[in-house]
Design a protein around this motif. Structure first.
Motif, PDB file in Angstrom:
ATOM      1  N   ASP A 214      38.385 112.863  -5.172  1.00  0.00           N
ATOM      2  CA  ASP A 214      38.714 113.120  -6.571  1.00  0.00           C
ATOM      3  C   ASP A 214      37.963 114.346  -7.104  1.00  0.00           C
ATOM      4  O   ASP A 214      36.738 114.305  -7.285  1.00  0.00           O
ATOM      5  CB  ASP A 214      38.355 111.887  -7.400  1.00  0.00           C
TER       6      ASP A 214
ATOM      7  N   GLY B 255      36.411 108.618  -3.394  1.00  0.00           N
ATOM      8  CA  GLY B 255      35.230 109.106  -4.083  1.00  0.00           C
ATOM      9  C   GLY B 255      34.226 109.732  -3.134  1.00  0.00           C
ATOM     10  O   GLY B 255      34.560 110.175  -2.036  1.00  0.00           O
TER      11      GLY B 255
ATOM     12  N   TYR C 113      44.116 102.554  -8.679  1.00  0.00           N
ATOM     13  CA  TYR C 113      44.769 103.778  -9.135  1.00  0.00           C
ATOM     14  C   TYR C 113      46.146 103.448  -9.699  1.00  0.00           C
ATOM     15  O   TYR C 113      46.857 102.583  -9.183  1.00  0.00           O
ATOM     16  CB  TYR C 113      44.904 104.768  -7.974  1.00  0.00           C
TER      17      TYR C 113
ATOM     18  N   ALA D 284      37.771 115.395 -10.034  1.00  0.00           N
ATOM     19  CA  ALA D 284      37.168 115.122 -11.345  1.00  0.00           C
ATOM     20  C   ALA D 284      35.693 114.756 -11.229  1.00  0.00           C
ATOM     21  O   ALA D 284      34.910 114.992 -12.158  1.00  0.00           O
ATOM     22  CB  ALA D 284      37.941 114.002 -12.048  1.00  0.00           C
ATOM     23  N   ILE D 285      35.295 114.177 -10.092  1.00  0.00           N
ATOM     24  CA  ILE D 285      33.889 113.813  -9.885  1.00  0.00           C
ATOM     25  C   ILE D 285      33.000 115.045  -9.984  1.00  0.00           C
ATOM     26  O   ILE D 285      31.892 114.993 -10.544  1.00  0.00           O
ATOM     27  CB  ILE D 285      33.707 113.129  -8.513  1.00  0.00           C
TER      28      ILE D 285
ATOM     29  N   PRO E  43      45.932 112.606 -12.732  1.00  0.00           N
ATOM     30  CA  PRO E  43      44.662 112.396 -12.035  1.00  0.00           C
ATOM     31  C   PRO E  43      44.855 112.165 -10.544  1.00  0.00           C
ATOM     32  O   PRO E  43      45.964 111.927 -10.059  1.00  0.00           O
ATOM     33  CB  PRO E  43      44.091 111.151 -12.721  1.00  0.00           C
TER      34      PRO E  43
ATOM     35  N   SER F 210      35.425 112.263 -14.105  1.00  0.00           N
ATOM     36  CA  SER F 210      35.924 111.064 -13.463  1.00  0.00           C
ATOM     37  C   SER F 210      35.625 109.831 -14.285  1.00  0.00           C
ATOM     38  O   SER F 210      34.530 109.703 -14.846  1.00  0.00           O
ATOM     39  CB  SER F 210      35.319 110.910 -12.066  1.00  0.00           C
ATOM     40  N   SER F 211      36.597 108.906 -14.343  1.00  0.00           N
ATOM     41  CA  SER F 211      36.359 107.649 -15.054  1.00  0.00           C
ATOM     42  C   SER F 211      35.333 106.793 -14.348  1.00  0.00           C
ATOM     43  O   SER F 211      34.756 105.881 -14.916  1.00  0.00           O
ATOM     44  CB  SER F 211      37.672 106.861 -15.172  1.00  0.00           C
ATOM     45  N   SER F 212      35.089 107.094 -13.037  1.00  0.00           N
ATOM     46  CA  SER F 212      34.086 106.344 -12.271  1.00  0.00           C
ATOM     47  C   SER F 212      32.759 107.072 -12.205  1.00  0.00           C
ATOM     48  O   SER F 212      31.802 106.562 -11.645  1.00  0.00           O
ATOM     49  CB  SER F 212      34.595 106.107 -10.839  1.00  0.00           C
TER      50      SER F 212
END
Length: 319
Positions: free
Chosen positions: A307, A74, A140, A309-310, A200, A315-317
């Motif tokens: 990641d 991250g 993960y 996606a962030i 992902p 992102s899921s986080s």
């Protein structure tokens, strides 16, 4: 002899009513009323706490609120004060991006490698005390893939020589740091329109039952020929056809902030090109080690693959 029953009844009657100075009788609230008032008070306290929490969050800049996902793989956003000049900072021996946030505070945007241990980490800051940040945990998932081409699972000696040479080229590209270049944007655009996020970042990958390196990017399941666009302005620093990645483009957005796009069917840029945000750099394909058409997109900060996606709010986080 004292009649305790009569005495207790008198106490109860006294609690239920009380004579005021004017002589009127004021009825005390019953159990239900007290509970209702308590519930309203608890609700008001919770609302006040939420408002205070929101106020603290708003005190941070937009980038800090959006990108701070301090887990392995991250991003940690570390405040560095409001000096006139940008401080220099490094993590694990690599310079990190330092930019101003919307609140005018300098921030270090730090890529956290997947292998980083949880707990306190140290950011070295030139000419001043080190800063610290905490890395949390994230699990993960695993992914099992079957490949018909066995050489892409167990390369032969000639393949290994090629892979080693190509790895050196790519590592060199990831380690480029253009000082003094502020990225056009760090909240990135999606590099392709539409498409499902098919694989992902961070997946533990098994090819034909054999474990290999974790998935270092984000996959978009889109058709062959879909235009791939630069998610931020930058300079093309590497293009090539690689054993695993197929047709590949690296774009340097500045200060160690790198995008890599691979498995392309076509490359529309060359090394040295300056590309604007949204400019087409290639087209989606299935070259290299791919089971079908898709875009694999890597994002690297301070030579750490993180990641993607962030950066697009997926992102899921992500907060």
């Amino acid at each position: 002899m004292v009649n305790y029953r009569t005495m207790m009844q008198g106490v109860v009657r006294h609690r239920k009513s009380r004579t005021t100075q004017a002589g009127a009788t004021r009825q005390l609230p019953g159990r239900r009323t007290i509970l209702q008032r308590f519930a309203r008070l608890a609700s008001q306290v919770a609302l006040l706490a939420a408002v205070c929490s929101a106020s603290v969050a708003q005190a941070q800049g937009y980038i800090s609120r959006t990108l701070n996902v301090p887990v392995p793989g991250g991003v940690a956003v570390v405040p560095l004060g409001t000096a006139d000049q940008a401080p220099q900072a490094s993590f694990n021996g690599h310079r990190v991006m330092v930019i101003r946030d919307s609140d005018q505070q300098w921030i270090a945007v730090v890529g956290i490698p997947l292998g980083t241990k949880t707990g306190t980490q140290t950011l070295q800051v030139q000419g001043r005390p080190a800063a610290q940040f905490n890395v949390g945990t994230k699990e993960y998932a695993a992914q099992h893939i079957t490949l018909k081409n066995k050489r892409q699972v167990s390369p032969n000696p000639d393949d290994l020589k090629r892979i080693e040479r190509e790895l050196e080229e790519q590592v060199s590209a990831y380690r480029i740091y253009r000082d003094g270049v502020t990225p056009s944007n760090v909240i990135l655009d999606r590099p392709v329109a539409g498409g499902r996020l098919s694989s992902p970042f961070g997946l533990r990958r098994f090819f034909n039952g054999e474990e290999r390196n974790p998935h270092s990017g984000l996959d978009f399941a889109v058709p062959t020929g879909t235009p791939v666009k630069a998610p931020a302005a930058g300079r093309v620093v590497l293009v090539g056809n690689f054993f695993f990645n197929g047709n590949t483009v690296f774009v340097d957005h500045g200060q160690g902030f790198i995008s890599m796009f691979c498995h392309l069917s076509a490359i529309d840029v060359k090394v040295g090109d300056e590309v604007a945000r949204g400019a087409v750099v290639g087209k989606v394909g299935s070259t290299g080690r791919a089971t079908g058409p898709h875009l694999h997109w890597n994002v690297s900060l301070n030579d750490a693959r993180v990641d993607p996606a962030i950066f697009i709010g997926a992102s899921s986080s992500a907060r």
